[in-house]
Design an enzyme around this catalytic site. Structure first.
Site, PDB file in Angstrom:
ATOM      1  N   ASP A 398       0.382  -0.630   0.348  1.00  0.00           N
ATOM      2  CA  ASP A 398      -0.136   0.213  -0.260  1.00  0.00           C
ATOM      3  C   ASP A 398       0.832   1.405  -0.159  1.00  0.00           C
ATOM      4  OD1 ASP A 398      -2.794   0.853   0.116  1.00  0.00           O
ATOM      5  OD2 ASP A 398      -1.018   1.978   2.492  1.00  0.00           O
ATOM      6  N   GLU A 451       1.274  -0.484  -5.045  1.00  0.00           N
ATOM      7  CA  GLU A 451       0.313   0.614  -5.895  1.00  0.00           C
ATOM      8  C   GLU A 451       1.600   2.075  -5.583  1.00  0.00           C
ATOM      9  OE1 GLU A 451      -2.981   2.860  -3.702  1.00  0.00           O
ATOM     10  OE2 GLU A 451      -1.908   1.991  -2.161  1.00  0.00           O
TER      11      GLU A 451
END
Length: 716
Positions: A398, A451
């Site tokens: 993330d 990401e």
């Protein structure tokens, strides 16, 4: 009372860093003495292995006792009276160290890949006695004690000893699986910190409670492995992203357990043709509204849905359905809850002390100090832990951009440049490369996904060539441009033709995944269906066409739960998806087209084999902006592996639309999103089209409105 030595006072005052030096059995001249610290005990006796019993003398009202052990006795127990109760106890301070010198060497080097075998709470047997070994890193603490169900949460009862490099340890006889515990830490100044959860805890209480729980994680069932090729560059990868707390709910809006989910979720995802399930973070976290992205227990599956064994059962159920399991992993920041990692030993240990480096302004969270060896080892070992203990098939990292840039979301003057004066976080870069290197070295069939929302180069390229080493990267640019395009009224799309074309300029610069993730259906962005213009018929036609465009486009696929049947409202983590919508034919049609797109993507090699290779794509028609038509050829590794994809993003039917193809003969219409089966108007090409006579093979096609068609050569 005997006048206490300075060492005894340190024990009583809870500031001794090595209670083994004073407590337990010691030889003094020709005597064997036993010292015990048992607050609240009125009488303590030592019982040797032969049944001999000696009363210890109370030398301090706080509960310090001293007495002789008969010569020759090798083992002993303590018999203590607490009020009206007499209990027999093993003395924790008679047992040998938990960590070996070699363990301490590896820990000091920061190279222990199996940190989770040593730190945390582990049920073990020492000298024939069952209990739990506790080990925690707190290098700047003056004293650390274990508190829990086994000692009435009394911080005086079980002080730990410090070993090399600030690792504190204690074996507590009788502490067992299921016991709750925390660490009571005294900082350098002598101040008591809030009770801390174990950074390496393998389980924790359900929020709002925050205690860690003893778990024998080494006894977790061995997971059934997924197929070795499931993450391969040449494989079809279609990911179903799931938030376990809101996919479905039970009666009274309760969460489903891991085991209840195992009975339904894998079968559902598999029935729609998805190849993977990606779980939004299951690491323990205190705040539901963070969706798991602010974890306090990186090693613990959240207890909201059950035990670690239950989570392992869910992973196994996915594997048995042929699904890979990916986990969203958050090594970029953590919350500053008092029981968590922040200010853990009285100093900024896990985080940077300077808020210009150590606090994330967007989320008001703390940022890991990637320059500290122990912190990097903690994070890398955590990644390996999930792949090892639970058999997960990959990690989606993330917020990578927030890690890479020192000035991320910071105003001028609000950040500290690196040693070269630049904005790149050199320590985070080194961490990400080490993470990827160690994951792929130990688990070559796993994958890692970034990401990363900027144009940072070579995110998914090999480290030896200057890359970060990820397996794949989310294509955020594709997602933003195409959602913006498809959200426009078709009459204006011709003016934005380039938004579709632009993505192909960089489509092969990384190993991309095309993400329609949870982030796109929250914060008033509307659902994917909610973005579609026009009346109801057009909205659903647009949605089906957009999904087909994604499946025909180079790159692996990701779809957030609910999108597969046309969820109308935004996602709400406090409620289940609107499954009742599947009572309506138009939503059934969306689900059916997703199922068929997944099947087509899997069964037609041209649609997946060269997803990440420019050799797998060729524009056939890119400049028909006036009609908002795009046509391209997807290619596989074999010479005849071809799939023609044509998108018509207007509600106008185009007849006799000519498209060049590489092979003469019949081309089969493999999928048409305007089929009546999906709720469309059933305009198409009657299943098969044959090339026109001529030197150059051409097809004359009917392009249905707001639709995408796929054609494959017969005998391909």
């Amino acid at each position: 009372m005997i006048e206490l030595s300075s060492e005894a006072r340190a024990i009583v005052e809870g500031r001794h860093s090595d209670p083994f030096h004073y407590l337990g059995r010691h030889r003094e001249n020709d005597r064997q003495v036993v010292r015990a610290y048992l607050p609240e005990a009125s009488d303590v006796r030592v019982v040797d292995e032969h049944g001999g019993e000696t009363t210890l003398t109370r030398i301090h009202d706080a509960g310090l006792f001293l007495g002789d052990l008969p010569n020759g006795a090798k083992r002993y127990r303590l018999r203590a009276r607490f009020g009206a109760d007499t209990v027999e106890l093993e003395d924790p301070y008679r047992f040998p160290p938990i960590l070996s010198d070699f363990d301490l060497y590896l820990l000091g080097e920061g190279t222990d890949q199996r940190l989770y075998d040593k730190l945390g709470a582990h049920p073990i047997t020492m000298d024939g006695v069952g209990g739990t070994g506790f080990v925690v890193l707190a290098p700047n603490a003056r004293a650390v004690a274990v508190v829990g169900d086994f000692n009435c949460w009394d911080r005086r009862r079980h002080p730990m000893r410090v070993r090399g490099n600030g690792y504190w340890e204690l074996f507590i006889p009788g502490a067992q699986t299921g016991d709750r515990y925390k660490f009571a830490i005294t900082d350098k100044s002598g101040s008591l910190l809030p009770l801390k959860s174990d950074p390496m805890a393998f389980a924790a209480e359900v929020r709002p409670n925050t205690a860690s729980i003893v778990v024998d994680e080494a006894a977790l069932p061995c997971p059934t492995p997924a197929a070795a090729t499931i993450n391969a560059r040449r494989a079809p990868i279609s990911i179903y992203e799931v938030h376990l707390g809101s996919w479905r709910r039970g009666d009274d809006n309760r969460w489903l357990s891991y085991r209840e989910l195992a009975d339904t979720l894998p079968r559902y995802a598999s029935s729609l043709g998805f190849t993977h399930i990606e779980l939004m973070p299951v690491n323990e976290h205190p705040f539901d509204g963070s969706w798991g992205y602010q974890p306090t227990g990186l090693y613990a599956p959240t207890s909201r849905f059950g035990s670690p064994d239950d989570f392992a059962h869910l992973v196994d159920a996915c594997h048995r359905e042929g699904l890979g399991v990916l986990l969203d992993w958050v090594p970029g920041h953590f919350p500053d809850d008092p029981h968590g990692l922040g200010h853990f030993d009285g100093t900024a240990f896990y985080e940077h002390a300077n808020p210009l480096q150590g606090r994330h302004l967007d989320w008001d969270t703390l940022i890991y100090n990637y320059g500290r060896t122990e912190v990097v080892n903690f994070l890398v070992a955590n990644a390996l832990f999930w792949l090892d203990r639970y058999g997960l098939d990959g990690l989606r990292v993330d917020a990578v951009a927030s890690m890479l840039y020192l000035d991320y979301s910071r105003a001028e003057g609000g950040w500290i440049p690196n040693k070269h004066g630049g904005r790149e976080n050199l320590e985070a870069i080194a961490f990400l490369r080490r993470f990827n290197r160690e994951v792929f070295a130990k688990f070559p069939h796993a994958t890692t996904i970034a990401e990363e929302s900027t144009a940072w180069p070579q995110v998914s390229r090999p480290i030896e060539f200057g890359g970060l080493g990820f397996g794949y990267k989310w294509n955020m640019g594709w997602m933003h441009d195409t959602l913006d395009y498809i959200g426009k009224d078709p009459i204006y799309r011709k003016h934005h033709h380039g938004q579709i074309l632009f993505g192909l300029h960089y489509a092969f610069s990384e190993n991309f995944i095309l993400p329609l993730s949870h982030d796109e259906v929250v914060h008033e962005k509307r659902s994917i269906l909610g973005r579609m213009p026009g009346d109801d018929w057009q909205r659903f036609a647009n949605l089906r066409a957009y999904y087909a465009f994604m499946f025909g486009h180079p790159g692996k696929k990701l779809m957030f739960m609910g999108a597969e049947f046309g969820q109308e409202r935004e996602w709400n983590h406090d409620h289940a998806l609107d499954w009742h919508l599947l009572d309506q034919a138009r939503h059934q049609g969306v689900q059916a087209v997703v199922r068929d797109l997944n099947a087509l993507y899997r069964d037609v090699p041209a649609l997946h084999e060269l997803d990440c290779d420019p050799a797998g794509f060729e524009w056939i028609m890119a400049n028909d902006a006036d009609r908002s038509v795009f046509a391209w050829m997807r290619k596989g590794e074999s010479g005849r592996a071809r799939c023609l994809v044509i998108a018509n993003f207007t509600p106008t039917v185009h007849r006799s639309y000519r498209v060049r193809v590489p092979f003469a003969g019949k081309w089969r219409e493999a999928l048409n999103t305007d089929s009546a089966h999906y709720g469309g108007s059933n305009v198409g090409n009657n299943g098969v089209v044959e090339t026109l006579d001529g030197v150059i093979p051409e097809l004359s096609l009917t392009l249905p409105p707001l639709a995408v068609i796929f054609l494959v050569p017969e005998r391909a």
